[in-house]
Design a protein around this motif. Structure first.
Motif, PDB file in Angstrom:
ATOM      1  N   THR A   4       0.680  -1.236  -0.197  1.00 56.87           N
ATOM      2  CA  THR A   4      -0.062   0.000  -0.106  1.00 56.87           C
ATOM      3  C   THR A   4       0.701   1.095  -0.166  1.00 56.87           C
ATOM      4  N   ALA A   8       0.481   3.669  -3.017  1.00 52.51           N
ATOM      5  CA  ALA A   8       0.676   5.362  -2.058  1.00 52.51           C
ATOM      6  C   ALA A   8       1.669   6.382  -2.857  1.00 52.51           C
ATOM      7  N   TRP A  12       0.319   9.762  -5.185  1.00 50.89           N
ATOM      8  CA  TRP A  12       0.958  10.831  -4.841  1.00 50.89           C
ATOM      9  C   TRP A  12       1.373  11.580  -6.045  1.00 50.89           C
ATOM     10  N   SER A  59      -4.138  10.244  -1.236  1.00 46.81           N
ATOM     11  CA  SER A  59      -4.110   9.146  -1.684  1.00 46.81           C
ATOM     12  C   SER A  59      -3.550   8.516  -0.480  1.00 46.81           C
ATOM     13  N   HIS A  60      -3.437   9.105   0.530  1.00 46.41           N
ATOM     14  CA  HIS A  60      -3.641   8.233   1.542  1.00 46.41           C
ATOM     15  C   HIS A  60      -4.952   7.552   2.299  1.00 46.41           C
ATOM     16  N   HIS A 239       5.793   7.030   3.616  1.00 48.78           N
ATOM     17  CA  HIS A 239       4.595   6.799   2.978  1.00 48.78           C
ATOM     18  C   HIS A 239       4.343   5.392   4.397  1.00 48.78           C
ATOM     19  N   GLN A 243       0.848   5.536   6.398  1.00 55.33           N
ATOM     20  CA  GLN A 243      -0.214   4.659   6.071  1.00 55.33           C
ATOM     21  C   GLN A 243      -0.108   4.005   7.824  1.00 55.33           C
TER      22      GLN A 243
END
Length: 684
Positions: A4, A8, A12, A59-60, A239, A243
């Motif tokens: 993920t 992401a 992004w 995005s996340h 990221h 997350q």
């Protein structure tokens, strides 16, 4: 490191890349050939500083929503209107924009058209739009997104609102009050994502100057647990760390523990680090784009080419500009959620007959509110004045909330209605001007695609200047709304409690409007009810019990309970003294006085003659400013006209003296009529 995080990162980078294209390019949007001056806009404009962090957040959130149980919606809301470049970019990348506007298809041609169109997007403008994901907040100004999210998420099982708000936004009084106000709304699932990049438009932000310990203490003192996460370079470890923090914050929110996710980053990161020997990143110089002359400045053109290339577009898009690889996977996994109602709200039938009598303001409002609340989708908010407004029986209802912050209450109500539900804000007329900016912003955006078909925003204003102390006298909100003008606005001035109940009954079920109902809490008047249906259908009606038959020599128009009472007391004296035929017209909706080319309910010339008489001078008695009435009438009335209304007195005075000094009594009406009749003779 999870997959993920990789997805992401791709989403992004693509969103940032499309944002930079919008700000600067007119062609060569995939860098398929060396960038030249001809590929660049003459005057690049727009806001860059918020882009990298906002794109990161969206995005996340979209990917997290895709991994949640389908029964749980994670709804992002953008607080900064200037974040539109991010919203458009993300919507282009994911295809949402192309679905709405096919010319902006998710390919190279679509991006080129988007870049050429920005910032003058036809029908969308250059600020966040409700037509696209994350645009449900109907504001376009700083401060309202957090309370709007609270109202939208209130009593919305399975919905978690994620307002993305900046550190500068947190300095506004509306946002500042909302952190504390969450204590009143335990059933509202809100996960604020605070974007702390250290700077407002022109200088350092207050939150940005705090260290992590101070930030946690600040939010902790307001009842929120702050999870602080640093995003430094935009790397895959960044990221992954974000997350993890997002999922932890989500779990806390689902457990009803107020949690804020604070994202610390550098202002404008990813943009040009310097220009002309001057540092840019980490300064307010990157609030907007610093590259304003790349067509004529070789250094700026070089910086722009390096900036675009840093997002590695060849790894994101194929030769035709369509997503590939990890970006295509990210788009497939992302889910964009909203508060849009499953079914469009419909205007309902009145719950009460127009002739149903209400003896007092208390009976009128309490009765109609409870009838509507029984349907289960109603919200009542008030700034700690329900008892003072003679509505104490409503204060303890589970759907009623009181808070001493009018701007927060307005956003709660706006968020609530954005999900298709109905409600009302009850306040003093004197305090209502605080809401002007918020209401104007909502009125503007409610006319855009994506925000139509929502229940109206309803305000009930009581305790106006004619019956209150000197400091509690200001009808400016009605004046401001009537000056816009906006087709959805109605300013309703019921003459008695029965008419107040009927006005609210209709307003609560109306769609696409802003209804301002001005009604006195002291009123016990009881005028005949036979004309109420016509007053609602057409906005006004002749009152036969006070009027002479036939063509009038004089017409008195009343707007509100005090004007109606004064006219009723004065009409016999006027009739006797001037030996004239008098017609009294009760005005429920002030906007009918306006030009029908501007106001949908405006009277035609033929209707003016029908209601007011063909040639009779007109005296208008209004609760508000005379200027509001004059602004509506313009040059429409080809006859002598005068308006008696509110004017700011020199200082405090007893109510009777106040009314006398402003002409709102029998003597004042009689004197004004004399001048009008004399003017009519001069005209003849």
């Amino acid at each position: 490191m999870s997959d993920t995080a990789t997805l992401a990162d791709a989403l992004w980078r693509a969103t940032c890349y499309a944002s930079v294209c919008q700000l600067h390019l007119r062609d060569n949007v995939l860098l398929s050939r060396p960038l030249t001056a001809q590929h660049v806009k003459e005057r690049p404009s727009g806001h860059w500083g918020t882009v990298p962090g906002t794109a990161w957040a969206l995005s996340h959130v979209a990917l997290a929503a895709g991994h949640l149980d389908p029964g749980v919606d994670l709804v992002p809301l953008l607080g900064a209107g200037h974040a539109s470049v991010v919203q458009l970019a993300a919507a282009w990348v994911t295809g949402e924009l192309g679905s709405l506007r096919p010319q902006f298809s998710p390919d190279a041609d679509g991006l080129r058209r988007l870049a050429q169109a920005f910032p003058d997007m036809d029908g969308m403008g250059s600020e966040v739009t409700p037509a696209l994901p994350a645009g449900t907040f109907l504001g376009g100004r700083l401060g309202g997104c957090l309370p709007f999210a609270q109202g939208a998420a209130l009593s919305s099982p399975g919905k978690i609102a994620v307002p993305v708000i900046g550190d500068g936004e947190c300095e506004t009084p509306t946002t500042a009050a909302s952190w504390l106000a969450q204590r009143l709304l335990p059933g509202s699932s809100v996960l604020p994502l605070v974007h702390v990049n250290g700077f407002r438009m022109g200088g350092r932000s207050l939150l940005g100057a705090m260290d992590d310990i101070a930030l946690r203490s600040y939010f902790g003192g307001l009842g929120w647990e702050a999870r602080v996460v640093h995003v430094t370079t935009g790397s895959l470890p960044d990221h992954a760390a974000f997350q993890t923090a997002l999922w932890d914050a989500l779990e806390s929110t689902l457990d009803d523990r107020p949690t804020a996710l604070v994202m610390r980053c550098v202002k404008g990161w990813g943009g040009p680090a310097s220009l002309g020997g001057r540092d840019l990143v980490g300064t307010s110089d990157l609030h907007k784009t610093p590259l304003v002359s790349p067509r004529v400045e070789p250094e700026q053109l070089m910086r722009l080419a390096h900036w675009l290339a840093s997002y590695q577009p060849a790894d994101l898009f194929d030769d035709g500009g369509r997503a590939k690889g990890e970006l295509a996977d990210a788009i497939a996994e992302a889910r964009w959620c909203s508060f849009a109602p499953a079914e469009a709200p419909r205007s309902g039938r009145p719950t009460m007959a127009p002739s149903a009598r209400a003896a007092t303001f208390t009976d009128a409002v309490t009765g109609v509110v409870r009838r509507h609340a029984a349907r289960g989708d109603f919200l009542l908010v008030s700034p700690d004045e329900l008892a003072s407004n003679r509505l104490p029986a409503l204060a303890d209802e589970q759907w009623a909330y009181e808070l001493l912050a009018e701007e927060v209450l307005l956003e709660w109500l706006a968020g609530w209605t954005a999900s298709g539900r109905r409600g009302v804000l009850v306040s003093y007329e004197a305090f209502a001007p605080l809401l002007t900016s918020g209401l104007v912003g909502h009125i503007k955006q409610r006319r855009l695609d994506g925000a139509r078909g929502l229940p109206s925003l309803n305000l009930l204003l009581t305790s106006y200047g004619w019956h209150n102390v000197h400091s509690h006298a200001d009808p400016s909100l009605a004046t401001a709304l009537l000056a816009l003008p906006a087709p959805g606005v109605r300013v309703l001035t019921p003459a008695d409690p029965t008419r107040t109940a009927a006005a609210l009954d209709e307003a609560f079920d109306s769609i696409d409007g802003v209804n301002l109902v001005v009604a006195g809490k002291h009123s016990r008047a009881a005028h005949p009810v036979g004309t109420i249906a016509e007053e609602h259908r057409r906005g006004l009606a002749v009152w036969p019990h006070l009027s002479d038959e036939g063509e009038p020599d004089l017409t008195i128009v009343t707007a509100g309970d005090i004007p109606a009472a004064v006219a009723a007391e004065a009409v016999d004296q006027v009739r006797s003294r001037y030996r004239c035929r008098v017609r009294v017209v009760n005005l429920l909706d002030l906007t009918v006085l306006g030009d029908p080319a501007v106001w949908p309910r405006g009277l035609s010339d033929q209707e003016i003659d029908h209601y007011l008489g063909a040639h009779a001078p007109v005296l208008v008695l209004t609760l508000g400013h005379p200027a509001a009435v004059w602004g509506l009438l313009g040059a429409r009335m080809r006859r002598p006209v005068d308006v008696i209304g509110w004017q700011e007195p020199a200082g405090p005075m007893p109510q009777r003296q106040l009314a006398r000094s402003l002409g709102m009594d029998g003597a004042g009406v009689t004197q004004a009529v004399g001048l009008l009749m004399a003017a009519r003779e001069v005209v003849r």
